[in-house]
Motif scaffolding. Structure first.
Motif, PDB file in Angstrom:
ATOM      1  N   VAL A  43       1.023  -1.112  -0.173  1.00 10.77           N
ATOM      2  CA  VAL A  43      -0.215  -0.101   0.174  1.00 10.77           C
ATOM      3  C   VAL A  43       0.034   1.261  -0.029  1.00 10.77           C
ATOM      4  N   MET A  44       1.890   1.129   0.800  1.00  6.47           N
ATOM      5  CA  MET A  44       3.084   2.854   0.226  1.00  6.47           C
ATOM      6  C   MET A  44       3.592   2.541  -0.364  1.00  6.47           C
ATOM      7  N   THR A  45       3.807   1.825  -1.349  1.00  7.69           N
ATOM      8  CA  THR A  45       4.508   2.162  -2.622  1.00  7.69           C
ATOM      9  C   THR A  45       3.291   2.142  -3.406  1.00  7.69           C
ATOM     10  N   ARG A  46       2.124   2.089  -3.686  1.00  8.45           N
ATOM     11  CA  ARG A  46       1.507   2.208  -4.769  1.00  8.45           C
ATOM     12  C   ARG A  46       0.523   3.684  -4.545  1.00  8.45           C
ATOM     13  N   THR A  47       0.268   4.135  -2.460  1.00  4.40           N
ATOM     14  CA  THR A  47       0.348   5.599  -2.769  1.00  4.40           C
ATOM     15  C   THR A  47       1.635   6.223  -3.071  1.00  4.40           C
ATOM     16  N   VAL A  48       2.272   6.096  -3.072  1.00  2.00           N
ATOM     17  CA  VAL A  48       3.931   7.280  -2.989  1.00  2.00           C
ATOM     18  C   VAL A  48       3.753   7.225  -4.689  1.00  2.00           C
ATOM     19  N   ILE A  58       5.170  14.567  -0.706  1.00  2.00           N
ATOM     20  CA  ILE A  58       5.050  13.356  -0.160  1.00  2.00           C
ATOM     21  C   ILE A  58       5.705  13.263   1.636  1.00  2.00           C
ATOM     22  N   GLY A  59       4.640  13.093   2.789  1.00  2.00           N
ATOM     23  CA  GLY A  59       4.879  12.968   4.092  1.00  2.00           C
ATOM     24  C   GLY A  59       5.099  11.491   4.521  1.00  2.00           C
ATOM     25  N   ALA A  60       5.740  11.316   5.896  1.00  2.00           N
ATOM     26  CA  ALA A  60       5.561  10.382   6.416  1.00  2.00           C
ATOM     27  C   ALA A  60       4.496  10.374   7.671  1.00  2.00           C
ATOM     28  N   HIS A  61       4.085   9.123   7.938  1.00  2.00           N
ATOM     29  CA  HIS A  61       2.573   9.483   9.044  1.00  2.00           C
ATOM     30  C   HIS A  61       2.937   7.756   9.043  1.00  2.00           C
ATOM     31  N   PRO A  62       3.777   8.553  10.524  1.00  2.00           N
ATOM     32  CA  PRO A  62       3.895   7.549  12.261  1.00  2.00           C
ATOM     33  C   PRO A  62       3.567   6.546  12.994  1.00  2.00           C
ATOM     34  N   ALA A  92      11.288   3.952   6.585  1.00  2.00           N
ATOM     35  CA  ALA A  92      11.200   2.684   5.157  1.00  2.00           C
ATOM     36  C   ALA A  92      10.320   3.957   4.292  1.00  2.00           C
ATOM     37  N   LEU A  93       9.099   4.597   4.445  1.00  2.00           N
ATOM     38  CA  LEU A  93       8.793   5.290   3.230  1.00  2.00           C
ATOM     39  C   LEU A  93       9.895   5.898   2.821  1.00  2.00           C
ATOM     40  N   GLN A  94      10.804   6.642   3.357  1.00  2.00           N
ATOM     41  CA  GLN A  94      11.514   7.764   2.597  1.00  2.00           C
ATOM     42  C   GLN A  94      12.361   6.484   1.373  1.00  2.00           C
TER      43      GLN A  94
END
Length: 254
Positions: A43-48, A58-62, A92-94
């Motif tokens: 999901v993270m990859t698709r959303t990025v 894009i921002g991280a939402h931990p 990880a998101l970065q």
């Protein structure tokens, strides 16, 4: 000038949450869940990828490791544990963002972690220090005057003041707890009027009718509401009709 941000990427596994891909057409920044309270690597990859395709920063939402409670339950961690947790999720998101040619713009904590970091400087400092470790130009997001802002200033990292279009405020300027009636505002016209008034430096009313003067660089929309897309479209249109431009934070706050 104002940024519009939305919490997205909150699906995981077989569970679909929100209207992310439609919502991305109307916001300038996306806060992508990093797998602890919601989201997963797919999901993270698709959303990025979708964010980059739409020109959305894009921002991280931990958040806390709390899938069952969607990150909205308080959890007790040491500052070191919290620092590692934020760095792990955001890093990880970065990495995903970098792999697809983008750049991480900001970090915005989620749910109970956000609410606690607003008032607890020790937690806010751990978050700010983890944000600083991601890069000197990564922005930390939170309410004006909060412990998060104080921690960002102490760490000498950029800070974006956030306000909420669809959340009610207490008399002291803090968000009304979701456990209370009236915490969420479902009237689209009321939400839009409040945000336009804020941009024009007019007071808005607290849940008790007390005038509040809010200051913001970015307005949050929640992507998990059924009406989120129509609301985002209407807010975007109304802000621009009032003479204010919508730009991602990295275009003007750094």
């Amino acid at each position: 000038m104002i940024d519009l941000n939305a919490d997205v990427g909150e699906s995981f596994g077989i569970y679909e949450i929100g209207n992310d891909f439609q919502l991305l057409a109307y916001v300038s920044s996306a806060n992508i869940a990093c797998g602890f309270h919601a989201g997963d690597p797919n999901v993270m990859t698709r959303t990025v990828k979708a964010s980059l395709e739409n020109g959305v920063a894009i921002g991280a939402h931990p958040g806390y490791p709390d899938l069952q409670g969607f990150g909205r339950r308080s959890m007790n961690f040491s500052p070191e544990e919290l620092y590692n947790m934020i760095l792990y999720q955001s890093g990880a998101l970065q990495a995903i963002v970098k792999a697809y040619g983008g750049k991480l713009q900001h970090v915005k904590p989620h749910g109970a972690l956000y609410n606690e970091a607003v008032v607890h400087l020790q937690k806010a400092t751990a978050i700010a220090q983890a944000t600083m470790a991601l890069g000197a130009d990564v922005i930390l997001m939170g309410p004006a005057g909060s412990a998060l802002q104080k921690a960002a200033e102490s760490c000498e990292i950029p800070f974006a003041r956030e306000v909420f279009a669809d959340r009610a405020y207490e008399d002291n300027g803090q968000l009304v707890s979701r456990s209370k009636a009236g915490a969420l505002i479902h009237d689209e016209a009321v939400c839009i009027r409040r945000m336009v008034d804020m941009l024009e430096k007019k007071p808005i009313l607290s849940i008790n009718g007390t005038p509040l003067t809010l200051s913001g660089d970015t307005i949050c929309l929640h992507g998990d509401h059924p009406e989120s897309v129509s609301f985002a479209a209407a807010l975007n249109k109304s802000i621009q009709a009032a003479g204010h431009s919508i730009e991602s934070l990295s275009q003007w706050i750094l």
